[in-house]
Scaffold this motif. Structure first.
Motif, PDB file in Angstrom:
ATOM      1  N   ALA A  75       5.690   6.140   6.745  1.00 15.84           N
ATOM      2  CA  ALA A  75       6.060   4.728   6.909  1.00 15.84           C
ATOM      3  C   ALA A  75       7.316   4.580   7.754  1.00 15.84           C
ATOM      4  O   ALA A  75       7.443   3.643   8.560  1.00 15.84           O
ATOM      5  N   ILE A  76       8.263   5.516   7.613  1.00 13.77           N
ATOM      6  CA  ILE A  76       9.479   5.482   8.434  1.00 13.77           C
ATOM      7  C   ILE A  76       9.135   5.724   9.899  1.00 13.77           C
ATOM      8  O   ILE A  76       9.633   5.038  10.797  1.00 13.77           O
ATOM      9  N   LEU A  77       8.276   6.695  10.161  1.00 16.26           N
ATOM     10  CA  LEU A  77       7.867   6.967  11.544  1.00 16.26           C
ATOM     11  C   LEU A  77       7.109   5.785  12.132  1.00 16.26           C
ATOM     12  O   LEU A  77       7.186   5.525  13.337  1.00 16.26           O
ATOM     13  N   GLU A  78       6.395   5.060  11.287  1.00 14.81           N
ATOM     14  CA  GLU A  78       5.695   3.858  11.754  1.00 14.81           C
ATOM     15  C   GLU A  78       6.704   2.755  12.075  1.00 14.81           C
ATOM     16  O   GLU A  78       6.556   2.043  13.073  1.00 14.81           O
ATOM     17  N   ARG A  79       7.735   2.602  11.261  1.00 17.24           N
ATOM     18  CA  ARG A  79       8.772   1.597  11.541  1.00 17.24           C
ATOM     19  C   ARG A  79       9.519   1.895  12.827  1.00 17.24           C
ATOM     20  O   ARG A  79      10.031   0.992  13.479  1.00 17.24           O
ATOM     21  N   LEU A  80       9.567   3.174  13.216  1.00 19.36           N
ATOM     22  CA  LEU A  80      10.228   3.565  14.459  1.00 19.36           C
ATOM     23  C   LEU A  80       9.275   3.535  15.657  1.00 19.36           C
ATOM     24  O   LEU A  80       9.630   3.992  16.743  1.00 19.36           O
ATOM     25  N   LEU A 118      16.443  13.001  19.255  1.00 24.05           N
ATOM     26  CA  LEU A 118      17.407  11.910  19.110  1.00 24.05           C
ATOM     27  C   LEU A 118      16.946  10.909  18.045  1.00 24.05           C
ATOM     28  O   LEU A 118      17.727  10.510  17.171  1.00 24.05           O
ATOM     29  N   ILE A 119      15.692  10.512  18.110  1.00 27.02           N
ATOM     30  CA  ILE A 119      15.180   9.521  17.168  1.00 27.02           C
ATOM     31  C   ILE A 119      15.199  10.050  15.734  1.00 27.02           C
ATOM     32  O   ILE A 119      15.643   9.373  14.805  1.00 27.02           O
ATOM     33  N   LEU A 120      14.739  11.287  15.561  1.00 25.54           N
ATOM     34  CA  LEU A 120      14.641  11.831  14.212  1.00 25.54           C
ATOM     35  C   LEU A 120      16.003  12.164  13.627  1.00 25.54           C
ATOM     36  O   LEU A 120      16.159  12.269  12.408  1.00 25.54           O
ATOM     37  N   LEU A 154      11.204  16.111   8.959  1.00 25.17           N
ATOM     38  CA  LEU A 154      10.556  15.108   9.809  1.00 25.17           C
ATOM     39  C   LEU A 154       9.977  15.685  11.103  1.00 25.17           C
ATOM     40  O   LEU A 154       8.860  15.318  11.484  1.00 25.17           O
ATOM     41  N   PRO A 155      10.700  16.568  11.826  1.00 24.20           N
ATOM     42  CA  PRO A 155      10.062  17.134  13.034  1.00 24.20           C
ATOM     43  C   PRO A 155       8.767  17.864  12.715  1.00 24.20           C
ATOM     44  O   PRO A 155       7.788  17.757  13.458  1.00 24.20           O
ATOM     45  N   ASP A 160      18.232   7.682  14.768  1.00 25.77           N
ATOM     46  CA  ASP A 160      17.601   6.411  14.434  1.00 25.77           C
ATOM     47  C   ASP A 160      17.085   6.380  13.000  1.00 25.77           C
ATOM     48  O   ASP A 160      17.103   5.329  12.355  1.00 25.77           O
ATOM     49  N   VAL A 161      16.614   7.509  12.499  1.00 28.50           N
ATOM     50  CA  VAL A 161      16.154   7.552  11.109  1.00 28.50           C
ATOM     51  C   VAL A 161      17.307   7.238  10.166  1.00 28.50           C
ATOM     52  O   VAL A 161      17.154   6.508   9.186  1.00 28.50           O
ATOM     53  N   ARG A 162      18.491   7.753  10.467  1.00 34.30           N
ATOM     54  CA  ARG A 162      19.664   7.514   9.610  1.00 34.30           C
ATOM     55  C   ARG A 162      20.021   6.029   9.570  1.00 34.30           C
ATOM     56  O   ARG A 162      20.592   5.546   8.595  1.00 34.30           O
TER      57      ARG A 162
END
Length: 417
Positions: free
Chosen positions: A256-261, A202-204, A220-221, A207-209
């Motif tokens: 960095a995106i995964l860190e922001r999430l 769900l997040i990848l 990303l996965p 939420d990434v979008r």
């Protein structure tokens, strides 16, 4: 112990009094943390007849917020707005509203992405917004203990054991569960893993979008799986990217995106002018060890035999618990790691605004030797009187002194003190 605690109808969050204080003197308060960490449950406790609750997970509310952000905010005097990252257009409208009417406690926002790291948003609400982190449950929340370890160490207290000491198989199970509320409600490892797999998907996907434009979303996965195998290690974007056919720059952007999430956290390297052989590379950790164990497909029986793989989980567990303790402390603390080119290290260096330092080293074994303090002794020598305490946290139930301001201590002091 954990199962007993989880039968309570509502687990108290240490962030609640922090939010109450911020709402009393700040126009906008943001509760920031990963999806499903409990932000909505906590935020709704502040809604009522005088503060409306709106969630942008609702399609109608989201459409209204995106279509006419100024009109959307104009209709709200005081409100809780849940998952605000889904409509970043609202931020400027909120700024305009709170500049016109500057009463404290106007808006309580929640966000599953770290909006404070976005320069345009941070600049828009500078001086108007307080950010309160909310990660998945800390052990001190689950066990209803004070959770004041960092405050007590910086106050000069020595480590001590207390009620709730956990070691051996109980510690292993604690680490494997992590802190997501939905995971803790599930009785079997298979049910926990099933939820975590759906959660990551769900997040990848969604939420990434909401926060980034990514051309290769399907990578990303796989990147998350690669990062899971490198948890507790130095960041190497070239290596991460090579495994997926990405450039180093692209891999760095995706991390960095995964860190922001709030899925991963990098610790910056600690620096000091007196030491010239320090490694200047960040270190990677996951913010929830239940999720990390799921990605690594770890099982309790295997980890009991392979302490090296358990060590990677345990270090991320300690980092996560320390970040949670810091999130409700009144002290402003920064986190880094210490490592030399000779591979002497301190897993976590915690520094307050006065430059005083607590060093934490993590060991998965029950036995601690004098050599395990080598990095801590180097750190102590480098900072002199600013060194407050050095701890080797390990799988044990007793505190053992190893020199001035140096102790081996149970992992469970993270919640018993």
């Amino acid at each position: 112990m954990v199962d007993t605690v989880l039968r309570k109808p509502l687990i108290g969050r240490k962030a609640r009094p922090v939010i109450e204080t911020a709402l009393a003197d700040t126009r906008v308060v943001l509760i920031a943390g990963p999806r499903q960490a409990g932000k909505t449950t906590l935020a709704r406790q502040f809604s009522g007849s005088d503060r409306a609750y709106v969630t942008l997970d609702d399609a109608g509310a989201l459409n209204a917020a995106k279509t006419d952000p100024v009109g959307f905010i104009r209709g709200l005097n005081r409100a809780v707005i849940d998952e605000v990252q889904r409509a970043p257009e609202l931020i400027l409208a909120i700024k305009e509203s709170v500049d016109r009417e500057d009463a404290p406690g106007r808006f309580l926002l929640t966000g599953s992405a770290n909006l404070a790291t976005v320069p345009a948003i941070a600049d828009s609400l500078a001086g108007r917004m307080a950010v309160v982190p909310l990660l998945p449950f800390a052990q001190s929340e689950l066990r209803s203990t004070p959770g004041r370890l960092l405050d007590r160490l910086f106050a000069g207290e020595e480590p001590e054991t207390g009620d709730g000491t956990v070691f051996g198989d109980d510690l292993l199970e604690t680490v494997l569960r992590g802190g997501y509320p939905e995971v803790l409600r599930r009785a079997t490892p298979a049910r926990r893993v099933a939820w975590l797999e759906d959660y990551v998907a769900l997040i990848l996907d969604r939420d990434v979008r909401d926060i980034a434009n990514i051309d290769q979303l399907d990578r990303l996965p796989r990147l998350l799986d690669v990062l899971a195998e490198h948890a507790g290690q130095l960041v190497n974007h070239s290596s991460f990217g090579a495994a997926l056919g990405l450039s180093s720059v692209t891999a760095q952007k995706y991390v960095a995106i995964l860190e922001r999430l709030f899925l991963v956290r990098t610790l910056t390297p600690w620096s000091n002018n007196r030491l010239s052989r320090l490694i200047k590379t960040p270190k990677l950790h996951f913010l929830d060890t239940g999720l990390l164990a799921s990605l690594r497909e770890e099982e309790a029986d295997v980890l009991r035999e392979n302490r090296t793989r358990f060590g990677a989980l345990l270090e991320s567990f300690v980092v996560s618990e320390l970040l949670k303790l810091a999130s409700w402390s009144e002290r402003r603390l920064s986190f880094s790691h210490y490592r030399t080119k000779d591979k002497d290290e301190v897993d976590v260096v915690i520094e307050d605004r006065r430059g005083r330092i607590v060093g934490i080293e993590v060991k998965a074994s029950a036995t601690v030797k004098a050599d395990d303090f080598r990095g801590l002794r180097q750190l102590q020598e480098a900072v002199g009187d600013r060194f407050v305490r050095g701890l080797v946290l390990h799988d044990h139930d007793r505190v053992t002194p190893f020199g001035e301001k140096l102790h081996a201590a149970p992992l469970s002091i993270l919640w018993t003190m």
